[in-house]
Design an enzyme around this catalytic site. Structure first.
Site, short mmCIF file in Angstrom:
data_model
loop_
_atom_site.label_atom_id
_atom_site.label_comp_id
_atom_site.label_asym_id
_atom_site.label_seq_id
_atom_site.Cartn_x
_atom_site.Cartn_y
_atom_site.Cartn_z
N ASN A 11 37.48 -53.15 2.58
CA ASN A 11 38.30 -53.70 3.66
C ASN A 11 39.65 -53.00 3.59
OD1 ASN A 11 39.82 -55.21 5.43
ND2 ASN A 11 39.84 -57.07 4.15
N LYS A 13 42.08 -53.09 5.61
CA LYS A 13 43.21 -53.85 6.19
C LYS A 13 44.05 -52.94 7.07
CE LYS A 13 42.88 -56.91 2.26
NZ LYS A 13 43.52 -57.89 1.38
N HIS A 97 38.64 -63.78 7.60
CA HIS A 97 39.35 -63.37 6.39
C HIS A 97 40.57 -64.28 6.20
CE1 HIS A 97 41.76 -61.02 3.61
NE2 HIS A 97 40.65 -60.41 3.26
N GLU A 99 43.50 -63.72 5.47
CA GLU A 99 44.74 -63.23 6.11
C GLU A 99 44.74 -63.57 7.60
OE1 GLU A 99 44.45 -59.22 4.66
OE2 GLU A 99 44.89 -59.94 2.64
N GLU A 169 36.25 -65.51 -1.25
CA GLU A 169 37.48 -64.84 -1.62
C GLU A 169 38.56 -65.87 -1.90
OE1 GLU A 169 37.61 -60.55 -0.05
OE2 GLU A 169 38.35 -61.84 1.54
N GLY A 175 44.80 -59.52 -3.43
CA GLY A 175 45.97 -58.65 -3.48
C GLY A 175 46.97 -59.05 -4.56
N SER A 214 40.89 -58.92 -5.68
CA SER A 214 41.29 -58.04 -6.78
C SER A 214 40.10 -57.45 -7.56
CB SER A 214 42.27 -58.76 -7.73
OG SER A 214 43.46 -59.11 -7.04
P1 PGA Z 1 41.99 -57.18 -2.70
O1 PGA Z 1 41.56 -57.72 -1.24
O2 PGA Z 1 40.78 -56.51 -3.27
O3 PGA Z 1 43.12 -56.24 -2.43
O4 PGA Z 1 42.41 -58.38 -3.49
C1 PGA Z 1 40.29 -58.26 -1.02
C2 PGA Z 1 40.17 -58.73 0.42
O5 PGA Z 1 41.15 -59.21 0.97
O6 PGA Z 1 39.09 -58.62 1.03
#
Ligand code: PGA
Length: 256
Positions: A11, A13, A97, A99, A169, A175, A214
Site C-alpha cells: 500500500n 499510500k 483503511h 486512514e 490492521e 506507521g 509495521s
Molecule cells: P505500515 O502501513 O506498514 O507503514 O505500518 C500499513 C498500512 O497502513 O496498510
C-alpha cells in the site's frame, strides 16, 4: 497447513510520482515476476495506476486501488468508481483503511456499501478492520473488529467469498514501528475467522486474512507463520523493492 494462497500487497499510500512508481514496479517485476505461490499486489496513487498496470501487464503482480466510491457514476466530484479502477487495470481495491476512517470520516456502513459496489464491478476487495490503542487498552479489540466485520458482511453473501480478503490492521501499529506480536495478531485473526464462520459457514475457511501494521522484512516471517495469517498489507516497507521482496519471500517460505 492451510490451502489459502498467501497475499502480500504494498500500500503505497500518498507516495510516488508516475516515474517513481514505474521505477519501483520495474524492479519488482524483475525480482518477483516468477513468484506463483504467493499473490502479490501493489496499490499506487490513482494517477499512477494505469501506467503501473501497463508495466505489469505480462506479470502476475496485481494492481490494487487504494479506495473507491460506492456509486458508479454521477455528480460526485473527486470520486473514482470501482469500474473505473478496473478499467485502469486494477483487480483489487482496498476498502476502509484506517486512514480513510480516521481522516476522511468513513463509517462501517460506508465501507460496506463500497465493498458491495466494488464486488459488483468485478473487483476483489481488501476490507480493513482494526482497533485503536485506547480500544485495545479498554479490552474492546474484539468488540470493535467484530462490529466492523459484521457491518461489511451485512452486504455480502457466501458467493462473494472468492473476492474477499480481510486485513486486520491495528491502528496503533500502522506507521508507528510498533507491530502486534505474532501471538497478538494470531489471536485477533483467529477471532475474525470465527466471526466469518458465524456469517459464512464453512466458506470462511477460504477467506484470506492479511495482517498489516509495521510489517517489515525482520518481522514478516514470524507473523506469516501464524495459522490464521494469510498475508500482509504493507505500507512503509513496500516503498523499497528490496524490503518488499523480502516480505514476499517470507510469505513464500510459509508455503514451503
Ligand atoms: P505500515 O502501513 O506498514 O507503514 O505500518 C500499513 C498500512 O497502513 O496498510
Amino acid at each position: 497447513m492451510s490451502t489459502r494462497k498467501p497475499i502480500v500487497v504494498g500500500n503505497w499510500k500518498l507516495h510516488n510520482t508516475i516515474s517513481e512508481s514505474l521505477a519501483l514496479v520495474t524492479e519488482l517485476k524483475n525480482q518477483l515476476a516468477a513468484v506463483r505461490d504467493v499473490e502479490v499486489g501493489v496499490a499506487p496513487v490513482f494517477t499512477a495506476l494505469h501506467p503501473v498496470a501497463k508495466r505489469l501487464e505480462d506479470t502476475a503482480i496485481q494492481v490494487v486501488g487504494q479506495n473507491c466510491h460506492h456509486e458508479e457514476r454521477g455528480a460526485f466530484t473527486g470520486e473514482v468508481a470501482p469500474s473505473l479502477l478496473a478499467d485502469a487495470g486494477a483487480s483489487y481495491v482496498i476498502i476502509g483503511h484506517s486512514e480513510r476512517r480516521q481522516h476522511f470520516g468513513e463509517t462501517d456502513e460506508g465501507v460496506a456499501r463500497k465493498a458491495r459496489a466494488a464486488l459488483d464491478a468485478g473487483l476483489r476487495v481488501i476490507v480493513c478492520v482494526g482497533e485503536t490503542e485506547s480500544e485495545r487498552d479498554a479490552g474492546e479489540t474484539e468488540r470493535r473488529v467484530g462490529s466492523q466485520v459484521d457491518a461489511a458482511l451485512a452486504q455480502l453473501t457466501p458467493d462473494d467469498v472468492p473476492g474477499l480478503v480481510l486485513a486486520y490492521e491495528p491502528v496503533w501499529a500502522i506507521g508507528t514501528g510498533r507491530t502486534a506480536t505474532p501471538a497478538q495478531a494470531q489471536e485477533v485473526h483467529s477471532f475474525l475467522r470465527g466471526r466469518l464462520e458465524g456469517k459464512l459457514g464453512s466458506q470462511a475457511a477460504g477467506v484470506r486474512l492479511q495482517y498489516g501494521g509495521s510489517v517489515k522484512a525482520e518481522n514478516a516471517e514470524e507473523l506469516l507463520a501464524q495459522p490464521d495469517i494469510d498475508g500482509a498489507l504493507v505500507g512503509g516497507a513496500s516503498l523499497k523493492a528490496e524490503g518488499f521482496r523480502a516480505i514476499v519471500k517470507a510469505a513464500q517460505g510459509d508455503r514451503a
